[in-house]
Structure formats: C-alpha cells, structure tokens
Write a protein that holds these residues in place. Sequence first.
Motif, short mmCIF file in Angstrom:
data_model
loop_
_atom_site.label_atom_id
_atom_site.label_comp_id
_atom_site.label_asym_id
_atom_site.label_seq_id
_atom_site.Cartn_x
_atom_site.Cartn_y
_atom_site.Cartn_z
N SER A 98 0.81 -1.21 0.00
CA SER A 98 0.00 0.00 0.00
C SER A 98 0.85 1.27 0.00
O SER A 98 1.96 1.30 0.52
N CYS A 99 0.28 2.32 -0.59
CA CYS A 99 0.90 3.64 -0.68
C CYS A 99 -0.01 4.66 -0.02
O CYS A 99 -1.21 4.73 -0.35
N HIS A 100 0.53 5.46 0.88
CA HIS A 100 -0.26 6.41 1.66
C HIS A 100 0.35 7.81 1.59
O HIS A 100 1.57 7.95 1.45
N THR A 101 -0.49 8.81 1.71
CA THR A 101 0.01 10.19 1.66
C THR A 101 0.87 10.52 2.87
O THR A 101 1.78 11.34 2.79
N GLY A 102 0.60 9.91 4.01
CA GLY A 102 1.38 10.14 5.22
C GLY A 102 0.61 9.71 6.45
O GLY A 102 -0.62 9.68 6.45
N THR A 106 -5.51 12.82 6.39
CA THR A 106 -6.90 12.41 6.23
C THR A 106 -7.09 11.39 5.12
O THR A 106 -7.57 10.28 5.34
N ALA A 107 -6.73 11.75 3.89
CA ALA A 107 -7.00 10.87 2.74
C ALA A 107 -6.15 9.63 2.75
O ALA A 107 -6.58 8.57 2.28
N GLY A 108 -4.92 9.72 3.27
CA GLY A 108 -4.01 8.60 3.19
C GLY A 108 -3.91 7.75 4.43
O GLY A 108 -3.29 6.68 4.39
N TRP A 109 -4.53 8.18 5.53
CA TRP A 109 -4.41 7.42 6.77
C TRP A 109 -5.76 7.31 7.49
O TRP A 109 -6.32 6.22 7.62
N ASN A 110 -6.30 8.42 7.97
CA ASN A 110 -7.52 8.36 8.79
C ASN A 110 -8.70 7.75 8.06
O ASN A 110 -9.42 6.92 8.63
N MET A 111 -8.93 8.15 6.81
CA MET A 111 -10.10 7.64 6.09
C MET A 111 -9.93 6.18 5.65
O MET A 111 -10.81 5.35 5.92
N SER A 178 2.78 12.65 0.30
CA SER A 178 1.58 13.41 -0.06
C SER A 178 0.84 12.74 -1.23
O SER A 178 1.09 11.59 -1.58
N TYR A 179 -0.08 13.51 -1.84
CA TYR A 179 -0.99 12.92 -2.83
C TYR A 179 -0.24 12.41 -4.06
O TYR A 179 -0.37 11.25 -4.45
N SER A 180 0.54 13.29 -4.69
CA SER A 180 1.25 12.89 -5.90
C SER A 180 2.28 11.80 -5.59
O SER A 180 2.50 10.89 -6.40
N ALA A 194 -3.16 2.84 -3.79
CA ALA A 194 -2.79 4.16 -3.26
C ALA A 194 -4.02 4.82 -2.67
O ALA A 194 -5.09 4.83 -3.29
N PHE A 195 -3.87 5.40 -1.49
CA PHE A 195 -4.97 6.09 -0.83
C PHE A 195 -4.73 7.59 -0.95
O PHE A 195 -3.81 8.14 -0.32
N VAL A 196 -5.55 8.24 -1.75
CA VAL A 196 -5.35 9.65 -2.11
C VAL A 196 -6.70 10.36 -2.14
O VAL A 196 -7.71 9.82 -1.70
N LYS A 197 -6.74 11.58 -2.69
CA LYS A 197 -8.01 12.29 -2.86
C LYS A 197 -8.50 12.14 -4.30
O LYS A 197 -7.75 11.70 -5.19
N HIS A 198 -9.72 12.54 -4.55
CA HIS A 198 -10.36 12.18 -5.82
C HIS A 198 -9.76 12.88 -7.04
O HIS A 198 -9.95 12.41 -8.16
#
Length: 449
Positions: A98-102, A106-111, A178-180, A194-198
């Motif tokens: 898995s790949c996470h923003t940090g 929010t988008a990469g961990w909490n959600m 981060s997102y990118s 990858a867990f990112v924003k839309h």
Amino acid sequence: MDKCAAMSRSLSAAAVTPSVRCVAAESPTDCALKLRNNEVDAFSLSSKDIYTLGKETTFKIAAGESNSDGEGTVYYAVAVVRKDNEVISINNLKGRKSCHTGKGRTAGWNMPVGYLIDSGRMSVMSCNIAEGVADFFSASCIPGANETGDPSNLCQLCIGDETGQNKCASSDKERYFSYSGAFRCLAENTGEVAFVKHTTVMENTDGKLTCSGPQWIGPPHLQGALCDQYFHGTPAGNNPAAWAAGLSSQDFELLCPDGRRAAPLDYRRCNLARVPARGIVVGSGVNSLEVFNMLDEGRRHFNMFLSEPFGGKDLMFSDTSTHFILAESEDYKLWMGPRYFNNLRAMDCSSKGKCSDIPLQLRWCVLSHGELLKCADMAAAFKNRSLTPNIQYARFNQFGPVAPVVCVFVTVSLSLQNGDADAITLDGGFIYTAGKTYGLVPAAGESYT
C-alpha cells in the motif's frame, strides 16, 4: 480578532442582523469551552474538530462552507489501483502493498484505515493502529510512520530523496510523500493500492490535459464546465515530472465499498468517505436559520473568505470557500455523513494509545465445563500477546439445551445491576431472542470460509 471586528463593522453598516460581537479565544478547544459556558454563540470549525467537539459539547450545525461546486466538500478519499491488476478489490486488500500520503493525514491514513477498521476488514488490538496496519498490509510506504514503536514494514516501500536519504520522511524529501507521491508509488508499481483524494489521478495523468479544446481525451459530457468544477478551477494533468510522463487516467481505477471498481471520474459513487468542508457551529439555544441568513447576506457586504489583509490564513473561515450552504441537518453526525463519522470513530484513540471505550476486562459467559477450560486458555493466550481487554469467564451451573437462554437472561438482567457477564456466543435462533427480549446486539459473527 481584527478580521472579526472589520466584519462586525461592515455588517452593522449594512444593517445585517443579528449584530456580531467578537469574543477572543486561544484555540478551538477554548471556543468549545466558551460555547459550553454560553460565552459565545457561533464559530467555524473543521469537520475533524467538529467530531472532537461532539464528544464533549452539545451544539447544532447551522451551515457549511463551500467552494463553487456547492457541495460543501473538501474532497473525496479514494483507493486507487492499476486497471491491469484485475484481481484486487476492497475485499482482498489484506496482504497487499500500500501507498499512503502520510501517517495521520486524512486521505491517506484516517479515512482508509478508519474505513477498513469500521467495516471489519482490519483488526486492531489495544488500539495499536500502526501495528494493525502493519499486520494487514504486507509492506507500505507511509511517510512519517518511523516513530518509536512503528513497525518497520510501514516504511518498507518508501524511497527517500534522490540520494536515498530521508526515507519515510513526512515531507517532500520523501518522493512518495503526499498525494502525488502516494500515486507515484502506485504508478511505479511499488505498491498495489494508493490512498489519495479524488483529483489525484487526473492531476498526474494525461499529459497536458486541459478542460477544453482538442487535447481533451475524457468523456465528452465532462468537457468544459463540469471538468472545471471537478478540479475546482485548478489546471488538470499538468504534472511535468518525468515519472508522470505517458501516464493515462484510463489505466487506473477506484476501489468501491461494494466490492466493484470504477473509473477515476466516478468518485462520488466510489469512495471511502466524503470529507466535509468547515461547518458553522452554534449553541443549542441559537436559531440556526438566523445565523445562516446573517452569514449569507453578510458575505455580500464583507469578504469573509479573505484573510491576507489581516495578516493570516483561513482566519474565521477558509480562504478557499466561496459561500455558505444551509446545513441539511443540525445534527453534526448527519451533517458530516455516517461514513466520515464512522471512520473517525474507528480511529479514535486516547493519547496513551488505548481506546477510550475499551473496558479493563471482558466477562465471557461460558455454558459448559469444556467452554470454561477453553475460555481460560484463550484468556491466557490473549494476555501473553498484551491484548485488551482482559478476558475473564463467568460460569453458570445450568447447562443443556436451554442454557443459552438462561445465560442471556443472566447477562442482561445482571448487567443492569453491574452483573457478572458482558458477552456470549450464540447461534442465530438465540440471537433473535437476545435482541428481541433482552436488547442485546451482535458484536461480531463467525465465518466458515
């Protein structure tokens, strides 16, 4: 304080009612205390702070902030995979990379982590969320997950900077940050999800894609205004980095909660959570509609979403908002949506790393001598792994076909009087009786597959 004073003067000059009086506070927590003490009537908070406030104070939501899309949404948290990885779904993420923003974002961990916990897909013991994530994914890049006690595989996929330094740093020194960065981790086949924003996929694919003109390669009905709305006025697909060259949005898909997959532009239907924009909190005795009308009219006489002249950023309201929308519900849980609320609740642990609602011990009702022995061994095994709560057994003398009913009765009746048992295993027929007659609720089910 200066911005509030200027707003008060402008609204007063325009005869906007009710009038605004500014009260200084040190922090959102201080605002919450003043609201509880009836020293203030209203203020704006992020959705995360509203969740926290809801555990301590009674209040109402009068309105939400919104940008030009009129949704009152900051973004949608999504899970992205490569289209050619056809076997992966939200239901079989365990054991994947898995790949996470940090960590903590929010988008990469909490959600995503909150969603996996709340939906029963991920198990977390003693509220040790980092350990739960490490057990769930085989390897990850979660920038910032390099604190004392964090399992090493949470940073296993991270690559650091161009020299190999700063691996897993919670900054852009880590190239997968981060997102990118999280999307790059997926695009380079380092991770499988990858867990990112839309907006992340479209912002990093399709070359110099624009929202109009001959270079548009998306669906025709999304060209022009709808595309502009999607990106909230920001350019689309303009990542000039070498790793993004040649990437096509058509090579990626979103994982949906129902087990299906969808194209990146279908994020409203296929997401892990909608992250609400800031909300306007008011006291229980305050008329919510009056506050909304005051703000809606007042913004025509004062730029509430501009902070720079007052020496700050996001003062009172978010600088990226454009208007207010009337809250569909004054209940903050309904306002923010069940999925976002449930995801945050699943991640809600105290600063000491223990879940705030976990009891010190769990008393299990056993129905035979064999169950008693098995329960004792289970309790010892759990204790050896430092799992909480501690398991204790409550034995009742009446065994046989009617024993489950007796135990349900004893559990319920005595629990109302600080009784002897908290949990019991029952089959379907007895579960019906337990719920209908005694008000018990199922906590988990057994699986035979």
